[in-house]
Structure formats: structure tokens, C-alpha cells
Design a protein around this motif. Structure first.
Motif, short mmCIF file in Angstrom:
data_model
loop_
_atom_site.label_atom_id
_atom_site.label_comp_id
_atom_site.label_asym_id
_atom_site.label_seq_id
_atom_site.Cartn_x
_atom_site.Cartn_y
_atom_site.Cartn_z
N GLY A 1 0.73 -1.17 0.05
CA GLY A 1 -0.09 -0.19 -0.15
C GLY A 1 0.78 1.27 -0.17
N ALA A 2 1.97 1.06 0.26
CA ALA A 2 2.92 2.39 -0.23
C ALA A 2 2.83 3.40 -1.43
CB ALA A 2 4.33 1.85 0.39
N GLN A 3 2.69 4.24 -1.02
CA GLN A 3 2.68 5.47 -2.23
C GLN A 3 4.03 6.00 -2.44
OE1 GLN A 3 0.32 5.80 -4.75
NE2 GLN A 3 -0.72 3.97 -3.54
N ASP A 4 4.39 6.94 -3.16
CA ASP A 4 5.57 7.82 -2.87
C ASP A 4 5.42 8.36 -1.67
OD1 ASP A 4 8.12 8.96 -3.28
OD2 ASP A 4 7.12 10.65 -4.66
N GLN A 5 6.11 7.99 -0.68
CA GLN A 5 6.01 8.62 0.74
C GLN A 5 6.53 9.90 0.99
OE1 GLN A 5 7.28 5.26 3.28
NE2 GLN A 5 5.68 4.00 2.65
N ASP A 6 7.50 10.22 0.05
CA ASP A 6 8.36 11.54 0.33
C ASP A 6 8.10 12.47 -0.94
OD1 ASP A 6 9.89 13.48 0.96
OD2 ASP A 6 11.74 12.35 1.23
N GLU A 7 7.00 13.30 -0.91
CA GLU A 7 6.87 14.03 -2.09
C GLU A 7 8.04 15.13 -2.61
OE1 GLU A 7 4.31 14.76 -4.47
OE2 GLU A 7 3.66 12.91 -3.85
N ASP A 8 8.89 15.49 -1.21
CA ASP A 8 9.76 16.31 -1.52
C ASP A 8 11.01 15.68 -1.70
OD1 ASP A 8 8.01 18.36 -0.69
OD2 ASP A 8 8.32 18.10 1.49
N GLY A 9 11.01 14.38 -1.82
CA GLY A 9 12.44 13.74 -1.94
C GLY A 9 13.21 13.99 -3.15
N PRO A 10 12.59 13.98 -4.42
CA PRO A 10 13.01 14.35 -5.62
C PRO A 10 13.44 16.06 -5.47
CG PRO A 10 11.05 13.20 -6.19
CD PRO A 10 11.07 13.52 -4.82
N ALA A 11 12.87 16.86 -5.09
CA ALA A 11 13.14 18.16 -4.97
C ALA A 11 14.36 18.48 -4.20
CB ALA A 11 12.00 19.03 -4.51
N GLN A 12 14.45 17.46 -2.63
CA GLN A 12 15.55 17.76 -1.98
C GLN A 12 16.83 17.08 -2.64
OE1 GLN A 12 13.75 15.50 1.30
NE2 GLN A 12 12.71 17.40 2.25
N LEU A 13 16.69 16.25 -3.27
CA LEU A 13 17.78 15.36 -4.04
C LEU A 13 18.45 16.29 -4.91
CD1 LEU A 13 19.30 12.92 -4.49
CD2 LEU A 13 17.82 12.18 -6.16
N ARG A 14 17.50 17.06 -5.98
CA ARG A 14 18.00 17.86 -6.73
C ARG A 14 18.84 19.23 -6.13
NH1 ARG A 14 14.03 21.91 -10.64
NH2 ARG A 14 15.61 23.32 -11.32
N ALA A 15 18.09 19.69 -4.81
CA ALA A 15 18.90 20.79 -4.25
C ALA A 15 20.21 20.35 -3.72
CB ALA A 15 17.86 21.33 -3.07
N ALA A 16 20.30 19.08 -3.22
CA ALA A 16 21.46 18.60 -2.65
C ALA A 16 22.67 18.35 -3.63
CB ALA A 16 21.21 17.41 -1.72
N VAL A 17 22.28 17.97 -4.94
CA VAL A 17 22.95 17.28 -6.02
C VAL A 17 23.46 18.22 -6.87
CG1 VAL A 17 23.30 15.44 -7.70
CG2 VAL A 17 22.43 14.95 -5.48
N ASP A 18 22.18 18.82 -7.50
CA ASP A 18 22.51 19.61 -8.76
C ASP A 18 21.32 20.64 -9.03
OD1 ASP A 18 23.67 20.77 -11.27
OD2 ASP A 18 23.39 19.04 -12.40
N PRO A 19 21.44 21.80 -8.03
CA PRO A 19 20.15 22.59 -8.08
C PRO A 19 19.66 23.21 -9.21
CG PRO A 19 21.55 23.32 -6.19
CD PRO A 19 22.49 22.28 -7.23
N GLU A 20 20.59 23.46 -10.23
CA GLU A 20 20.17 24.07 -11.41
C GLU A 20 19.60 22.91 -12.52
OE1 GLU A 20 20.25 27.11 -11.88
OE2 GLU A 20 20.93 27.19 -9.66
N ASN A 21 19.76 21.75 -12.14
CA ASN A 21 19.14 20.67 -13.04
C ASN A 21 17.79 19.82 -12.61
OD1 ASN A 21 19.01 18.31 -14.56
ND2 ASN A 21 21.45 17.83 -14.32
N ALA A 22 16.93 20.27 -13.57
CA ALA A 22 15.52 20.18 -13.35
C ALA A 22 15.42 18.60 -13.58
CB ALA A 22 14.84 20.85 -14.33
N ARG A 23 16.32 17.85 -14.56
CA ARG A 23 16.31 16.63 -14.52
C ARG A 23 16.49 15.53 -13.40
NH1 ARG A 23 18.38 15.87 -21.09
NH2 ARG A 23 16.64 17.21 -21.83
N VAL A 24 17.35 16.23 -12.60
CA VAL A 24 17.74 15.33 -11.23
C VAL A 24 16.37 15.04 -10.69
CG1 VAL A 24 18.74 15.30 -9.05
CG2 VAL A 24 20.11 16.12 -11.17
N GLU A 25 15.38 16.01 -10.57
CA GLU A 25 13.97 16.02 -9.79
C GLU A 25 13.04 15.30 -10.82
OE1 GLU A 25 10.66 18.92 -7.92
OE2 GLU A 25 12.65 19.71 -8.37
N LEU A 26 13.12 15.54 -11.95
CA LEU A 26 11.97 14.93 -12.78
C LEU A 26 12.15 13.40 -12.96
CD1 LEU A 26 9.86 15.37 -14.88
CD2 LEU A 26 11.58 15.85 -16.90
N ILE A 27 13.64 12.94 -12.95
CA ILE A 27 13.62 11.52 -13.09
C ILE A 27 12.94 10.83 -11.82
CG2 ILE A 27 15.93 11.30 -12.32
CD1 ILE A 27 14.78 9.02 -15.08
#
Length: 197
Positions: free
Chosen positions: A79-105
Motif C-alpha cells: 500500500g505504499a505510495q511515494d511517501q516522500d513528495e519532497d524527496g526528488p526536490a531535496q535530491l535536486r537541491a543537494a546534488v545539482d540545484p540548477e538541473n531540473a532533470r535530477v528532480e524529474l527522473i
């Protein structure tokens, strides 16, 4: 096959990051996330380090005893959904803030991830470039799939190349729905394997 496999721990972090970085530098999906090769060389290690940290904290990393291949697995409860809605955005901010594809993938793969049944999720699997094609990935998969079979647990993954898709099909995975076509990029194949036995 005679390949000794063990669970990785914190002491294996740099080994795992190095394996993932070397194996995925030229992967079609990595090249899509980081289209500039020079930028990819410098930034891709940060992404796979973040993945490694997440799985060390909440999943399981299998590594061959000789340190030449690894597989990152997460347990997904029923029953798990994507439990961390902010996870992709947080990953982008930590890894490559200017690269939208980090979050999009992260968002695109979360959108196709199956919900409902508990399963083991293969996040990444890698063999050192000089050791690819020797059956190390197959040995890592067989070990994990034996575990899944004993526990009655399905397994899920997204194949990032036609070559890996064929390997997973040989191991009993089947396509789950249609492929994921990354915008102006490569195709990924969601795949599912029911437990055997």
C-alpha cells in the motif's frame, strides 16, 4: 556460480559509490540527466552517493566479496505510495540545484512505481566496467531473488537499457505496463517478477 556475496555496511560506502559512478557514467539515463559529459563526470558521483546513503540507511546493499559489483535494494511495504513528495526536490537541491532533470527522473519513476503489494525494489545494480559480462550482476540478482522467493516477495525494477531488460527477462521479470519515455530522452522499462516456489 561461485560468487561470494555479502551485505554492505557503512565501511563500504566509497566502494559502492565508486562502482555505481563508474558503471553508470555512460548509461543512457545518466547521460540524459547530465547531458554535458564534463558536468556528468563531476556531478554524477554526488547523485550516486546520495542514492547509496539512502539505501544504506533504509534498504540493503549486496556487494560481491571481491568488491567488483553491487546491488541496491529497497523494501516497499504494501500500500505504499511515494511517501516522500519532497524527496526528488531535496535530491535536486543537494546534488545539482540548477538541473531540473535530477528532480524529474525521481518524479517520473515514482509515478510508474507499482503500489498495492509489498515488494523488493532494485534501485541500481552495477559491476566494475572491467568486470561487466562475467555474470556478477546475474549472481547478485540470483541471490536477492532467492531471498524474495523464500519470503514470498515480488521484485520490481526499471531497466535503463535494452541489454539490461533482456537480462531481467531471463531472470523471470516481465514488463509492467508500458515503457517510460523520458522527455527527449531514452526509454525505461518497468518490470515485475512474482515470487517462485
Amino acid at each position: 556460480m561461485g560468487v561470494a556475496i555479502r551485505a554492505a555496511g557503512e565501511a563500504d560506502r566509497e566502494l559502492v559509490v565508486g562502482l555505481l559512478d563508474a558503471a553508470f557514467q555512460d548509461d543512457p539515463v545518466s547521460a540524459w540527466v547530465f547531458p554535458d559529459a564534463e558536468h556528468r563526470r563531476s556531478t554524477h558521483p554526488l547523485l550516486v552517493a546520495a542514492f547509496t546513503d539512502i539505501v544504506l540507511a533504509a534498504g540493503r546493499i549486496d556487494v560481491t566479496e571481491d568488491g567488483t559489483a553491487c546491488a541496491l535494494w529497497m523494501s516497499v511495504p504494501a500500500g505504499a505510495q511515494d511517501q516522500d513528495e519532497d524527496g526528488p526536490a531535496q535530491l535536486r537541491a543537494a546534488v545539482d540545484p540548477e538541473n531540473a532533470r535530477v528532480e524529474l527522473i525521481g518524479r517520473l519513476t515514482a509515478d510508474i512505481h507499482p503500489a498495492g503489494r509489498a515488494h523488493a525494489y532494485l534501485w541500481m545494480i552495477a559491476a566494475a566496467p572491467g568486470r561487466q559480462g562475467e555474470g556478477l550482476g546475474t549472481a547478485l540478482m540470483a541471490s536477492a531473488l532467492d531471498r524474495c522467493d523464500r519470503e514470498g516477495l515480488p521484485a520490481y525494477l526499471e531497466a535503463s537499457s535494452a541489454r539490461s531488460r533482456k537480462l531481467y527477462e531471463r531472470l523471470g521479470f516481465e514488463l509492467l505496463g508500458g515503457p517510460l519515455d523520458l522527455p527527449d530522452g531514452p526509454r525505461m522499462w518497468p518490470m515485475w517478477r512474482d515470487p517462485r516456489g
